[in-house]
Design a protein around this motif. Structure first.
Motif, PDB file in Angstrom:
ATOM      1  N   GLU A 104       1.722  12.158 -11.370  1.00  8.56           N
ATOM      2  CA  GLU A 104       0.272  12.412 -11.343  1.00  8.56           C
ATOM      3  C   GLU A 104      -0.482  12.485 -10.204  1.00  8.56           C
ATOM      4  O   GLU A 104      -1.448  13.192  -9.923  1.00  8.56           O
ATOM      5  CB  GLU A 104      -0.364  11.044 -12.135  1.00  8.56           C
ATOM      6  N   MET A 105       0.008  11.876  -9.063  1.00 13.56           N
ATOM      7  CA  MET A 105      -0.496  12.111  -7.751  1.00 13.56           C
ATOM      8  C   MET A 105      -0.291  13.614  -7.101  1.00 13.56           C
ATOM      9  O   MET A 105      -0.885  13.955  -6.178  1.00 13.56           O
ATOM     10  CB  MET A 105       0.043  10.981  -6.878  1.00 13.56           C
ATOM     11  N   LYS A 135      -4.764   5.877  -6.248  1.00  8.54           N
ATOM     12  CA  LYS A 135      -5.522   7.091  -6.706  1.00  8.54           C
ATOM     13  C   LYS A 135      -6.854   7.069  -7.094  1.00  8.54           C
ATOM     14  O   LYS A 135      -7.398   8.076  -6.917  1.00  8.54           O
ATOM     15  CB  LYS A 135      -4.414   7.501  -7.946  1.00  8.54           C
ATOM     16  N   ARG A 160      -4.866  10.851  -1.863  1.00  9.19           N
ATOM     17  CA  ARG A 160      -3.883  12.047  -2.246  1.00  9.19           C
ATOM     18  C   ARG A 160      -2.937  12.226  -1.324  1.00  9.19           C
ATOM     19  O   ARG A 160      -3.150  12.770  -0.110  1.00  9.19           O
ATOM     20  CB  ARG A 160      -5.044  13.271  -2.356  1.00  9.19           C
TER      21      ARG A 160
END
Length: 458
Positions: free
Chosen positions: A404-405, A376, A381
């Motif tokens: 979170e990604m 990340k 992404r």
């Protein structure tokens, strides 16, 4: 405070009506509201049961006699079914097995993940739910001066002697175990004895390519040397041309773990080959390769459908193993990144990518929860993340990294509905919505159920 009494005591004989099945496939009946769990009982049956264990809230029983057999009860084709314990539900019709597995997934999604309305589709079964396993590891013992092979009896280390076949093993595996035992016995290789920690041959492992019919024989010994090895190799390879690889694994420890650390090729190749769909795989002695390739193909097709990727998409395959799912994804995606903690598996994965001429896939050794945050930071992404964790489910750090990604979709392949449900709850709370779940019967005649679930970013 007086000890609360139960309506039954140990060694009581009772008549009970089974109402349901547990996730382990045991029949459940009640005596004055007190549940008894009884192996081999089926819903709708009335039976005589001996109470063998009593806890405060539930007890366990042993089936003595079924008074009115369920139409779903079948005669197990395996002679040692009630001794062995390797399969738990051969006494059920295959339709009941499939619906029970669907119900199991529904139940945990409701109770653990609080997902009442997620569609759980009917379990994808096999046309022929027998003889599907492409790998067997079988212990070796001795009786009256002769080598014997057979699985251990349930909850024991006592080899079932009258076992000359296993109805869920590939025929070829059965025949190869028998051949190895016969040759080893004739030339004088002795069996390992657990109690005295002496002797030589501990286990025979056989792996067979379902499509290729190539066979690998792995001999697991206590000793560094395999006695009479040249004789053994000559006799086996002259008689059985399908044998492409003979491997020697040394395990000198007092342990239940089958394989030791040291593995050498005695004869032939280090790998045998097999295909799932149009993708080829090199399989070594220690490779994790799915034991039921027929159903693996169906499972991965479903995962691919859920991933809904095209040539613009980047995908992460966490817990990628030897690259089985990664390579299926790489056929459609722009780029696939695989991560796996076992270095040998990553070596195999790279080898398999090369074997299939795939250049849009990259593999890294490490834990997904450490590698993914690094990716990340490097600006990766992913559009889709696919996870296929072990039975204990995903590490919490990995789930947080996924959240979170923010991929558009998460495809979760699971071999344990309980940990699947626990992890779906965490992903739901992190902004994902579970759309549907598809159970797949990878292990007919046993209680295990594989499942693939689709989540989308809310």
């Amino acid at each position: 405070m007086a000890k609360q009494s139960t309506p039954v005591k140990k060694n009581d004989t009772v008549t009970i009506r089974f109402e349901d099945l547990t996730h382990e496939g045991n029949g459940v009946g009640k005596i004055n509201g007190y549940p008894l769990f009884v192996p081999y009982g089926l819903p709708g049956e009335e039976a005589q049961v001996k109470v063998v264990k009593v806890n405060k809230n539930f007890g366990f029983g042993k089936l003595l006699e079924v008074k009115n057999p369920s139409p779903e009860r079948v005669e197990p084709p395996c002679d040692v079914f009630y001794k062995c314990g390797g399969c738990q539900i051969q006494h059920m019709s295959y339709n009941l097995q499939l619906s029970m597995k669907q119900q199991q997934v529904k139940n945990v999604l409701r109770k653990v993940a609080h997902l009442e309305h997620v569609p759980v589709h009917p379990t994808i079964g096999m046309e022929d739910p027998w003889r599907y396993r492409n790998k067997v590891s079988i212990p070796v013992g001795e009786k009256d001066g002769e080598l014997i092979t057979g699985f251990y009896q349930m909850r024991s280390h006592h080899i079932i002697e009258d076992m000359d076949t296993c109805v869920v093993q590939d025929d070829l595996n059965d025949r190869m175990v028998e051949a190895v035992r016969r040759i080893a016995d004739r030339i004088g290789i002795e069996a390992y004895d657990e109690k005295s920690h002496r002797g030589v041959l501990r286990h025979i492992m056989v792996r067979t390519g379902q499509e290729t019919k190539e066979t690998m024989i792995v001999l697991i010994t206590r000793t560094k040397e395999l006695p009479y090895k040249n004789e053994f190799i000559r006799e086996l390879t002259e008689t059985y041309p399908n044998v492409k690889s003979i491997i020697h694994n040394v395990n000198p420890a007092r342990t239940n773990v089958i394989l030791g650390d040291k593995t050498t090729v005695l004869w032939g190749e280090e790998y045998i080959y097999d295909s799932i769909g149009d993708i080829r795989f090199a399989i070594s002695a220690k490779s994790f390769y799915q034991v039921n390739p027929t159903q693996t193909k169906r499972l991965y097709e479903k995962a691919l459908e859920y991933a809904a990727i095209d040539e613009h998409d980047t995908v992460i395959d966490a817990y990628c193993g030897i690259g089985t799912i990664s390579l299926f994804l790489a056929k459609k995606a722009k780029k696939v990144y695989g991560v796996e903690i076992v270095p040998e598996a990553i070596e195999d994965a790279k080898e398999n990518a090369k074997l299939n001429g795939m250049t849009n896939v990259e593999f890294e050794v490490g834990t997904a929860e450490e590698v993914m945050p690094k990716w990340k930071k490097e600006g990766l992404r992913p559009d889709v993340i696919v996870v296929d964790p072990p039975r204990k489910g995903c590490d919490e750090g990995l789930l947080q990294a996924m959240i979170e990604m923010r991929p558009k979709r998460v495809v979760y392949v699971s071999c344990n509905p309980s940990t699947l449900a626990r992890d779906l709850r965490i992903l739901e709370d992190g902004g994902y919505e579970t759309k549907e779940a598809q159970p797949v019967d990878m292990f007919p005649q046993s209680m295990h159920v594989e499942c693939v679930a689709l989540l989308e970013l809310k």
